[in-house]
Design a protein around this motif. Structure first.
Motif, mmCIF file in Angstrom:
data_model
loop_
_atom_site.group_PDB
_atom_site.id
_atom_site.type_symbol
_atom_site.label_atom_id
_atom_site.label_comp_id
_atom_site.label_asym_id
_atom_site.label_seq_id
_atom_site.Cartn_x
_atom_site.Cartn_y
_atom_site.Cartn_z
ATOM 1 N N ARG A 138 35.333 -25.304 -26.385
ATOM 2 C CA ARG A 138 34.745 -26.402 -27.694
ATOM 3 C C ARG A 138 34.262 -27.524 -27.331
ATOM 4 O O ARG A 138 32.930 -27.577 -26.989
ATOM 5 C CB ARG A 138 34.186 -25.500 -28.339
ATOM 6 N N ARG A 139 35.036 -27.947 -27.789
ATOM 7 C CA ARG A 139 35.182 -29.578 -28.137
ATOM 8 C C ARG A 139 34.755 -30.241 -26.445
ATOM 9 O O ARG A 139 34.098 -31.154 -26.837
ATOM 10 C CB ARG A 139 37.020 -30.123 -28.879
ATOM 11 N N ASN B 5 36.808 -20.498 -27.671
ATOM 12 C CA ASN B 5 37.879 -21.601 -27.172
ATOM 13 C C ASN B 5 38.287 -20.707 -25.828
ATOM 14 O O ASN B 5 38.931 -18.706 -26.625
ATOM 15 C CB ASN B 5 38.951 -22.400 -28.479
ATOM 16 N N VAL C 46 42.514 -30.856 -26.022
ATOM 17 C CA VAL C 46 41.657 -30.519 -26.661
ATOM 18 C C VAL C 46 40.847 -29.288 -26.501
ATOM 19 O O VAL C 46 41.357 -28.504 -25.474
ATOM 20 C CB VAL C 46 39.986 -31.028 -26.738
ATOM 21 N N SER C 47 40.082 -28.533 -27.381
ATOM 22 C CA SER C 47 39.856 -27.337 -26.939
ATOM 23 C C SER C 47 38.917 -27.211 -26.247
ATOM 24 O O SER C 47 38.222 -28.406 -25.711
ATOM 25 C CB SER C 47 39.857 -26.237 -28.156
ATOM 26 N N LEU D 216 27.407 -25.266 -27.454
ATOM 27 C CA LEU D 216 27.926 -25.294 -28.471
ATOM 28 C C LEU D 216 27.571 -23.787 -29.851
ATOM 29 O O LEU D 216 29.096 -23.332 -30.343
ATOM 30 C CB LEU D 216 27.406 -26.191 -29.713
ATOM 31 N N THR E 287 31.910 -32.454 -26.380
ATOM 32 C CA THR E 287 32.450 -33.826 -25.757
ATOM 33 C C THR E 287 31.068 -34.035 -24.549
ATOM 34 O O THR E 287 30.603 -35.174 -24.712
ATOM 35 C CB THR E 287 33.577 -34.223 -25.852
#
Length: 475
Positions: free
Chosen positions: A83-84, A195, A80-81, A190, A88
């Motif tokens: 930011r993700r 990224n 995943v990136s 966020l 999360t």
């Protein structure tokens, strides 16, 4: 996660990237919760009408979840990136905090703690991996010094912070205070986090996930039973043995998967000597820190009759000194290398623990304060350069796996340190009481022996420090 740095994310030498600043802040908030409940156990027992053995689970469940989840983060961070992963982790942590704050029963509180720990388990490897990817090598020591604030000082300050908060309300206030802070940090992150690199789509090996959870989770749980109350050593030994067997099978499976290039936790990090040596030193260092964190409150509250607040205030200067010195230690490392820091730090750790092995019913509080501060300062001088040397010795594609390995063994060291010192202390005290010694002198003798064992183990860090290079040696 690859380490191709976007043009906007690349930073000039001498500056701490915004993404690292935000990740440090977020990691501090989430890791603080690992130890924040230590001073709240008496309140918790009265409020939810539970035993002391049950109350210990608010900390045990957190460590257990961390040990089970962190091995998966190496794969997750590749997939995943940035930011993700950040979003999360913070969302999961906020949900867990809200559940814990509103928990009507002890069972629901434990669920909240497990969810909290799941988010925390992602943040530590994410911070370390991102730092190694975006910070130039010549600045890593200084920036890693800032990271020390979240990785090491947060758990050290947890009991002190909780002691202050508990003066104004019940144990629920610990979660109520953290909740809005975590939410704001999550939303701000966020908006600002960029990224780093590109995700790599890869399948996950579910048998490895199960083996990691059973192995590392079982090992931590078994060790926690050794440090518990009520004669659970036999059951603890069974869980430790089962955990070791599961880890052995996990290692064999990872070695097989490495030939196909898709292990859950890449064990090729151990082919790099500097990383392996750093891992040993950091593991023993965390063992010493967590061991002292459990012994000192027992000594100060049970034998010196201090309150939770007074205990927290007495150990707070050491935690603050550790955090404030982090950046300065990093600058020294960048300029002079590990030589002036790691060996003196390891020696200082041994001296501090040896000094604490002389505790008595009348030891002056200033002496306890001084020895604890020496321990924290010595660990600060050790952790920052060793983190930098260890991860810097790895090739970029192993950063996430190396940071996951460090995080996992940190939890194992925490559980082992707690179990070791409490088991040694209790066994010695019981033996002396059986021989007719009064309870208080017997407990003091047990604590002295426990600190002495920790000091003897810390001697290993001195020998390891002698073998570490002054600068990062890749490969």
């Amino acid at each position: 996660m690859t380490t191709v740095i976007p043009e906007r994310t690349a930073v000039r030498a001498g500056r701490i990237p915004t993404v690292v600043r935000l990740l440090v802040l977020a990691t501090f908030v989430v890791i603080l919760n690992e130890t924040i409940m230590m001073n709240a156990l008496p309140r918790l027992m009265g409020s939810l009408r539970i035993t002391e053995q049950a109350a210990q689970w608010v900390s045990t469940a957190f460590m257990l979840t961390m040990a089970a989840v962190i091995p998966v983060t190496g794969w997750f961070l590749h997939r995943v990136s940035t930011r993700r992963a950040y979003g999360t982790a913070m969302a999961v942590f906020v949900v867990g905090t809200a559940v814990a704050a509103a928990a009507p029963t002890f069972g629901v509180l434990l669920i909240g703690r497990v969810v909290q720990a799941s988010g925390t388990a992602v943040m530590m490897p994410l911070l370390m991996t991102t730092l190694m990817s975006v910070v130039p090598e010549q600045d890593r020591g200084r920036v890693m010094g800032t990271v020390t604030l979240s990785m090491s000082v947060a758990p050290a300050l947890g009991p002190a912070v909780s002691g202050l908060i508990l003066q104004f309300g019940s144990w629920r206030l610990l979660f109520v205070v953290v909740l809005p802070i975590a939410a704001v940090v999550g939303v701000l992150g966020l908006r600002k986090v960029e990224n780093v690199g590109e995700p790599e789509i890869s399948a996950i090996d579910w048998p490895s996930v199960v083996l990691a959870a059973l192995g590392f989770g079982g090992l931590v749980y078994g060790l926690s039973l050794f440090g518990g109350i009520g004669g659970m050593a036999g059951l603890g030994g069974g869980f430790v043995l089962g955990g070791v067997v599961a880890i052995a099978i996990f290692v064999a499976r990872q070695r097989k998967l490495q030939r196909g290039g898709a292990p859950l936790l890449d064990l090729r990090v151990f082919r790099h000597r500097t990383f392996s040596l750093s891992l040993v030193l950091l593991t023993v260092g965390f063992l010493a820190m967590l061991g002292s964190m459990i012994l000192l409150p027992l000594y100060l509250q049970n034998l010196r009759a201090l309150s939770a607040l007074q205990t927290g205030l007495l150990v707070m200067p050491g935690g603050l000194a550790m955090g404030l010195l982090g950046p300065a230690v990093g600058k020294v490392f960048d300029r002079f290398g590990a030589g002036p820091l790691v060996l003196p730090g390891a020696a200082g750790t041994v001296l501090a623990l040896a000094g604490l092995a002389q505790v008595s019913p009348t030891m002056p509080y200033w002496q306890v304060l001084g020895l604890h501060t020496l321990l924290m300062v010595s660990l600060a001088a050790t952790f920052t350069p060793v983190f930098t040397l260890g991860l810097g010795a790895l090739p970029p594609h192993l950063y996430s796996h190396g940071s996951s390995m460090l995080g996992t063994l940190q939890q194992v060291a925490a559980a082992f340190g707690t179990a070791l010192v409490v088991t040694v202390m209790s066994a010695r005290a019981r033996q002396l009481v059986a021989d007719g010694v009064a309870a208080v002198p017997a407990q003091i003798s047990g604590m002295r022996l426990a600190f002495g064992v920790a000091a003897a183990l810390a001697l290993l860090t001195v020998f390891v420090a002698m073998k570490l290079p002054r600068r990062t040696v890749a490969g």
